[in-house]
Design a protein around this motif. Structure first.
Motif, PDB file in Angstrom:
ATOM      1  N   ILE A   1      23.965 -56.721 -55.127  1.00 25.77           N
ATOM      2  CA  ILE A   1      24.726 -56.183 -56.265  1.00 25.77           C
ATOM      3  C   ILE A   1      24.036 -56.446 -57.602  1.00 25.77           C
ATOM      4  CG2 ILE A   1      26.238 -58.191 -56.549  1.00 25.77           C
ATOM      5  CD1 ILE A   1      28.516 -56.094 -57.108  1.00 25.77           C
ATOM      6  N   HIS A   2      23.377 -57.582 -57.751  1.00 20.85           N
ATOM      7  CA  HIS A   2      22.706 -57.857 -59.021  1.00 20.85           C
ATOM      8  C   HIS A   2      21.508 -56.932 -59.220  1.00 20.85           C
ATOM      9  CE1 HIS A   2      25.212 -61.237 -60.113  1.00 20.85           C
ATOM     10  NE2 HIS A   2      25.161 -61.605 -58.844  1.00 20.85           N
ATOM     11  N   GLU A   3      20.810 -56.615 -58.139  1.00 17.58           N
ATOM     12  CA  GLU A   3      19.703 -55.668 -58.223  1.00 17.58           C
ATOM     13  C   GLU A   3      20.222 -54.260 -58.508  1.00 17.58           C
ATOM     14  OE1 GLU A   3      20.030 -57.903 -55.752  1.00 17.58           O
ATOM     15  OE2 GLU A   3      18.303 -59.192 -56.079  1.00 17.58           O
ATOM     16  N   VAL A   4      21.349 -53.913 -57.887  1.00 15.47           N
ATOM     17  CA  VAL A   4      21.964 -52.605 -58.157  1.00 15.47           C
ATOM     18  C   VAL A   4      22.319 -52.509 -59.641  1.00 15.47           C
ATOM     19  CG1 VAL A   4      23.943 -51.108 -57.690  1.00 15.47           C
ATOM     20  CG2 VAL A   4      22.838 -52.333 -55.811  1.00 15.47           C
ATOM     21  N   SER A   5      22.865 -53.581 -60.175  1.00 12.88           N
ATOM     22  CA  SER A   5      23.214 -53.614 -61.590  1.00 12.88           C
ATOM     23  C   SER A   5      21.977 -53.392 -62.457  1.00 12.88           C
ATOM     24  CB  SER A   5      23.868 -54.955 -61.930  1.00 12.88           C
ATOM     25  OG  SER A   5      24.135 -55.046 -63.308  1.00 12.88           O
ATOM     26  N   THR A   6      20.879 -54.029 -62.093  1.00 19.59           N
ATOM     27  CA  THR A   6      19.630 -53.873 -62.843  1.00 19.59           C
ATOM     28  C   THR A   6      19.097 -52.450 -62.728  1.00 19.59           C
ATOM     29  OG1 THR A   6      19.077 -56.204 -62.516  1.00 19.59           O
ATOM     30  CG2 THR A   6      17.259 -54.716 -63.059  1.00 19.59           C
ATOM     31  N   ILE A   7      19.112 -51.901 -61.519  1.00 23.66           N
ATOM     32  CA  ILE A   7      18.596 -50.550 -61.270  1.00 23.66           C
ATOM     33  C   ILE A   7      19.397 -49.505 -62.036  1.00 23.66           C
ATOM     34  CG2 ILE A   7      18.400 -48.737 -59.499  1.00 23.66           C
ATOM     35  CD1 ILE A   7      17.821 -51.071 -57.503  1.00 23.66           C
ATOM     36  N   THR A   8      20.723 -49.646 -62.017  1.00 30.46           N
ATOM     37  CA  THR A   8      21.608 -48.628 -62.592  1.00 30.46           C
ATOM     38  C   THR A   8      22.022 -48.907 -64.032  1.00 30.46           C
ATOM     39  OG1 THR A   8      23.596 -49.743 -61.764  1.00 30.46           O
ATOM     40  CG2 THR A   8      22.558 -48.080 -60.314  1.00 30.46           C
ATOM     41  N   ASN A   9      21.749 -50.117 -64.497  1.00 33.61           N
ATOM     42  CA  ASN A   9      22.188 -50.545 -65.831  1.00 33.61           C
ATOM     43  C   ASN A   9      23.713 -50.530 -65.964  1.00 33.61           C
ATOM     44  OD1 ASN A   9      21.465 -51.650 -68.317  1.00 33.61           O
ATOM     45  ND2 ASN A   9      21.536 -49.659 -69.334  1.00 33.61           N
ATOM     46  N   ILE A  10      24.378 -50.849 -64.862  1.00 36.20           N
ATOM     47  CA  ILE A  10      25.840 -50.934 -64.826  1.00 36.20           C
ATOM     48  C   ILE A  10      26.202 -52.381 -64.523  1.00 36.20           C
ATOM     49  CG2 ILE A  10      27.935 -50.183 -63.631  1.00 36.20           C
ATOM     50  CD1 ILE A  10      26.450 -47.537 -63.064  1.00 36.20           C
ATOM     51  N   PRO A  11      27.070 -52.975 -65.330  1.00 36.04           N
ATOM     52  CA  PRO A  11      27.418 -54.387 -65.113  1.00 36.04           C
ATOM     53  C   PRO A  11      28.018 -54.650 -63.725  1.00 36.04           C
ATOM     54  CG  PRO A  11      28.284 -53.585 -67.215  1.00 36.04           C
ATOM     55  CD  PRO A  11      27.764 -52.395 -66.475  1.00 36.04           C
ATOM     56  N   VAL A  12      27.729 -55.832 -63.205  1.00 35.70           N
ATOM     57  CA  VAL A  12      28.242 -56.236 -61.894  1.00 35.70           C
ATOM     58  C   VAL A  12      29.761 -56.121 -61.864  1.00 35.70           C
ATOM     59  CG1 VAL A  12      28.522 -58.220 -60.334  1.00 35.70           C
ATOM     60  CG2 VAL A  12      26.284 -57.730 -61.350  1.00 35.70           C
ATOM     61  N   ARG A  13      30.403 -56.538 -62.936  1.00 33.10           N
ATOM     62  CA  ARG A  13      31.872 -56.482 -62.992  1.00 33.10           C
ATOM     63  C   ARG A  13      32.390 -55.061 -62.765  1.00 33.10           C
ATOM     64  NH1 ARG A  13      35.113 -59.682 -67.453  1.00 33.10           N
ATOM     65  NH2 ARG A  13      37.003 -59.856 -66.239  1.00 33.10           N
ATOM     66  N   LYS A  14      31.719 -54.071 -63.370  1.00 31.06           N
ATOM     67  CA  LYS A  14      32.116 -52.677 -63.202  1.00 31.06           C
ATOM     68  C   LYS A  14      31.875 -52.218 -61.764  1.00 31.06           C
ATOM     69  CE  LYS A  14      31.542 -49.361 -66.419  1.00 31.06           C
ATOM     70  NZ  LYS A  14      30.847 -48.337 -67.264  1.00 31.06           N
ATOM     71  N   LEU A  15      30.758 -52.627 -61.176  1.00 30.31           N
ATOM     72  CA  LEU A  15      30.476 -52.273 -59.787  1.00 30.31           C
ATOM     73  C   LEU A  15      31.541 -52.844 -58.853  1.00 30.31           C
ATOM     74  CD1 LEU A  15      26.615 -52.836 -59.775  1.00 30.31           C
ATOM     75  CD2 LEU A  15      27.812 -50.631 -59.767  1.00 30.31           C
ATOM     76  N   ARG A  16      31.949 -54.077 -59.104  1.00 31.58           N
ATOM     77  CA  ARG A  16      33.004 -54.687 -58.282  1.00 31.58           C
ATOM     78  C   ARG A  16      34.324 -53.919 -58.436  1.00 31.58           C
ATOM     79  NH1 ARG A  16      31.403 -59.529 -56.117  1.00 31.58           N
ATOM     80  NH2 ARG A  16      29.651 -60.563 -57.152  1.00 31.58           N
ATOM     81  N   TYR A  17      34.626 -53.478 -59.651  1.00 29.55           N
ATOM     82  CA  TYR A  17      35.832 -52.689 -59.887  1.00 29.55           C
ATOM     83  C   TYR A  17      35.769 -51.372 -59.126  1.00 29.55           C
ATOM     84  CZ  TYR A  17      39.363 -49.939 -62.320  1.00 29.55           C
ATOM     85  OH  TYR A  17      40.448 -49.133 -62.604  1.00 29.55           O
TER      86      TYR A  17
END
Length: 100
Positions: free
Chosen positions: A21-37
């Motif tokens: 998830i942290h790499e996904v956040s870096t790749i997409t520039n979307i915060p981890v918190r938003k991805l979890r939501y």
């Protein structure tokens, strides 16, 4: 080789490449918190929802990028998610009809 086999290989590839998830956040520039939501809302799915660390496949990363683009264009989160799901379903349907 038929397009169905090629499509299967591509989809198989998308489902087998796993990213944290942290790499996904870096790749997409979307915060981890938003991805979890988004995961809580069922928009994206972790590879193993019971795992302590969230990991996503490339198919979900593509979905994340498309949803964010629609959000940037003014769609609501639910509207963007529906539009992406519809687009994916149409592409899958089309790919199942195409053969070399």
């Amino acid at each position: 080789m038929s397009k169905n086999n090629l499509n299967y290989s591509y989809m198989d590839f998308l489902s087998k490449v796993i990213v944290g998830i942290h790499e996904v956040s870096t790749i997409t520039n979307i915060p981890v918190r938003k991805l979890r939501y988004w995961e809580e809302k069922g928009i994206i799915q972790a590879v193993d929802p019971t795992a302590k660390s969230r990991q996503f496949n490339l198919a979900n990363i593509k979905k994340i990028i498309l949803v964010q683009e629609l959000l940037d264009d003014g769609y609501s989160l639910d509207g963007a998610a529906r539009k992406v799901e519809d687009r994916i379903a149409k592409l899958d349907s089309l790919m199942s009809l195409i053969e070399i």
